[in-house]
Write a protein that holds these residues in place. Structure first.
Motif: not given
Length: 182
Positions: A69, A150, A154
C-alpha cells in the motif's frame, strides 16, 4: 503478488438459472482467494464455481504491478467495464468485458465506445450500453483498486507502468472449476 480477475458462477437459493459476478483479488495463487470468494458471495452458500480466471499481468498497454500500500497514485488507473448489447432475433443480452487504463473517466469512456462490441451490438430500441458503469459514470466510478476486498485494499496498491513488451497476453483458465477443488 498477483492480481486475479475471476468470473464466478452460482445458482443461489431462490434463483432459476446460474448467476455470474466478477471478483478481483490479490494473492500469490488462486487457491489463496477461495475464502475471499466465498465471503464475497455469501448468498451462494459456498456453492460457487469459477467459469474463467485471468492473472492480470498486462492491461491496455500497461504492466500491472502489485505493491505494498502506497499513497502515491498512478497517473493511469485500471478500470473494469462490463458492456451489454443485443443482436436482432436473439432472446438474450450479450456481454463483453474490458480492463482499460485511463488517466480520466473521459478517456476510458472514449476508448470503450471505440470497441467493436460497443459499435455493433445494438439496434433501434436495443442499443449497446455500459452495464453497471464500473469506472465510467461519475456517480458510480469504480476502478479495480476500489472493488478489491477490504483487506486487500488496505494492504496493496495496483500500479500501472507503460510497457513495450511484445507479448502482453495474460495467463488464463477457462471452464467450470469448483472452488473447493482448486
Amino acid at each position: 503478488m498477483k492480481l486475479f480477475y475471476i468470473i464466478l458462477g452460482a445458482t443461489p437459493t431462490g434463483r432459476n438459472i446460474e448467476q455470474h459476478d466478477v471478483f478481483f483479488g490479490i494473492a500469490e495463487n488462486l487457491k489463496e482467494l477461495v475464502p475471499h470468494m466465498k465471503d464475497f458471495w455469501k448468498e451462494a452458500d459456498g456453492k460457487i464455481h469459477i467459469d474463467c480466471y485471468q492473472e492480470v499481468r498486462f492491461a491496455d498497454g500497461y504492466e500491472v504491478k502489485i505493491v505494498e500500500k502506497t499513497d502515491a497514485i498512478s497517473e493511469n488507473q485500471l478500470y473494469f467495464i462490463n458492456l451489454g448489447g443485443y443482436k436482432k432475433g436473439y432472446f438474450e443480452e450479450f456481454h463483453e468485458q474490458h480492463l482499460m487504463a485511463g488517466s480520466s473517466m473521459g478517456e476510458v469512456v472514449k476508448k470503450v465506445k471505440e470497441t467493436e462490441f460497443y459499435k455493433t451490438m445494438g439496434f433501434e430500441n436495443a442499443v449497446s450500453h455500459i452495464d453497471d458503469k464500473h469506472g465510467v459514470d461519475i456517480d458510480d466510478i469504480f476502478n479495480v483498486n476500489d472493488i478489491l476486498p477490504q483487506a486487500m485494499k488496505e494492504k496493496y496498491s495496483i500500479i500501472l507502468e507503460r510497457s513495450d513488451e511484445k507479448n502482453q497476453e495474460n495467463p488464463m483458465g477457462l471452464g467450470y472449476l469448483k472452488i473447493d477443488k482448486i
